[in-house]
Enzyme design. Structure first.
Site, PDB file in Angstrom:
ATOM      1  N   GLU A 175       0.822  -1.213   0.000  1.00 41.60           N
ATOM      2  CA  GLU A 175       0.000   0.000   0.000  1.00 41.60           C
ATOM      3  C   GLU A 175       0.855   1.262   0.000  1.00 41.60           C
ATOM      4  O   GLU A 175       2.039   1.228   0.320  1.00 41.60           O
ATOM      5  CB  GLU A 175      -0.929   0.020   1.212  1.00 41.60           C
ATOM      6  CG  GLU A 175      -0.329  -0.451   2.528  1.00 41.60           C
ATOM      7  CD  GLU A 175       0.849   0.319   3.018  1.00 41.60           C
ATOM      8  OE1 GLU A 175       0.804   1.569   2.946  1.00 41.60           O
ATOM      9  OE2 GLU A 175       1.826  -0.275   3.482  1.00 41.60           O
ATOM     10  N   GLU A 318       4.579  -0.453   1.592  1.00 36.74           N
ATOM     11  CA  GLU A 318       4.703  -0.745   0.156  1.00 36.74           C
ATOM     12  C   GLU A 318       4.588  -2.242  -0.141  1.00 36.74           C
ATOM     13  O   GLU A 318       4.461  -2.637  -1.289  1.00 36.74           O
ATOM     14  CB  GLU A 318       6.032  -0.226  -0.415  1.00 36.74           C
ATOM     15  CG  GLU A 318       6.262   1.255  -0.234  1.00 36.74           C
ATOM     16  CD  GLU A 318       7.616   1.720  -0.750  1.00 36.74           C
ATOM     17  OE1 GLU A 318       8.336   0.906  -1.388  1.00 36.74           O
ATOM     18  OE2 GLU A 318       7.971   2.891  -0.520  1.00 36.74           O
TER      19      GLU A 318
END
Length: 352
Positions: A175, A318
């Site tokens: 994310e 991430e």
């Protein structure tokens, strides 16, 4: 809503016969039983999820969902919201940590704009599936409508289903969204009942002053919104995170398709907690990659009944931990298939 309901209902128990077959092979490999620990746990999980013995390194796709958060206006992050679209551009250009690790691990990286608060250009590897231009401020009212939360869940389901149709055998969660440890902490507080101060972390590196702003924003949001901890969709809508919703949908879709999902850190675990509230059986389809430095992450993993494979003091997000975890899945599958049995190697088995 129909797609979400159909996906939730499609999730079935693990295949215990397949687990038994793989356990039998593991027990006949040239090693003491259980001596490879988590590597053995991984292939047993893969067998139960897929219903077969994994026979080659899995085809891996990592999905990075991006979205913005209205609560960032409360000063809860060390970085401004403009960083979200800037980092998506960085991902598309191959310059972020997740890009380096995905290349290292041989993992396809897919970017999804589910809620960035600005329009992004057409970029390689980016799917534009925007549900809204960020969430509303959870400290002032619901972050999302129930309809928006459902739409974002279904974006995750659709993206995951497409990846599986294209051959993905292992999905990763990642994310990007400035401020997203705030809704993640709020979700954890709502589902666990724990005090915010006990589970809150410094995210991207907050000083004491901003940490207090973060705590107050979460506490205010919980008081104003009164999310129902027994209703995962209510918690998701009121506390928000379009990328969190997308990842929750991804997890549910993976479970429905009998595809394992590698869970990253704190924000991904918040999505996993929402998915597990919508259907507890999906927990059996998750593999926890690492333990984040965020204090609430340990609590989330305990709630999910998951044990992380790695402890590396990471807190980037991430999906960096998830992609590293995928390399251990490759190692586990190779052990299962390439290691000799006692009979093949002519080695005497232990005395019974």
């Amino acid at each position: 809503m129909e797609l979400l309901t159909r996906t939730i209902e499609a999730i079935k128990p693990l295949d215990h016969e397949a687990i038994g077959r793989v356990q039998s092979r593991l027990d006949n490999l040239t090693k003491p039983p259980g001596s490879l620990g988590v590597l053995e746990d991984i292939v047993l999980a893969l067998a139960g999820i897929t219903g077969r013995q994994p026979s080659a390194p899995l085809r891996k796709t990592h999905i990075l969902m991006a979205g913005d958060h209205g609560v960032a206006a409360c000063g809860v992050s060390a970085y401004p919201p403009e960083v979200t679209p800037q980092m998506v551009l960085n991902f598309a250009n191959g310059g972020a940590a997740i890009n380096v690790l995905a290349r290292h691990a041989g993992v396809e990286l897919l970017l999804v704009d589910v809620g960035v608060a600005s329009d992004l250009p057409d970029l390689p590897g980016l799917l534009k599936r925007k549900v809204a231009y960020g969430t509303a401020n959870l400290a002032e009212g619901p972050a999302l409508t129930r309809e928006q939360a459902t739409a974002a869940l279904e974006v995750g389901i659709e993206v995951a289903n497409d990846c599986v149709r294209r051959g993905a055998e292992l999905l990763g969660t990642g994310e990007m969204g400035i401020g997203n440890t705030t809704p993640s902490t709020a979700i954890l507080a709502a589902l666990s009942g724990k005090p915010v101060r006990e589970i809150v972390g410094r995210g991207t590196g907050l000083d004491d002053q901003r940490l207090e702003l973060k705590i107050k924003a979460i506490e205010k949001g919980l008081k104003i919104n009164r999310p129902d901890p027994e209703d995962g969709l209510d918690v998701l809508a009121k506390l928000g995170g379009l990328e969190i919703a997308g990842l929750a949908g991804l997890i549910l879709a993976g479970a429905a398709a009998r595809v394992p999902v590698m869970i990253d850190g704190f924000i991904s675990a918040a999505a996993a907690c929402i998915a597990a509230k919508l259907n507890p059986q999906c927990r059996q389809y998750m593999i926890a990659s690492h333990l984040s430095e965020e204090p609430g992450h340990r609590v989330m993993l305990e709630m999910l009944g998951l044990r992380p494979m790695l402890t590396m003091r990471m807190r980037l997000g991430e999906g960096t931990g998830a992609v590293l975890g995928m390399t251990l899945v490759d190692a586990a599958v190779k052990i299962l298939n390439e290691m000799a049995t006692f009979g093949e190697a002519g080695v005497a088995e232990s005395l019974q």
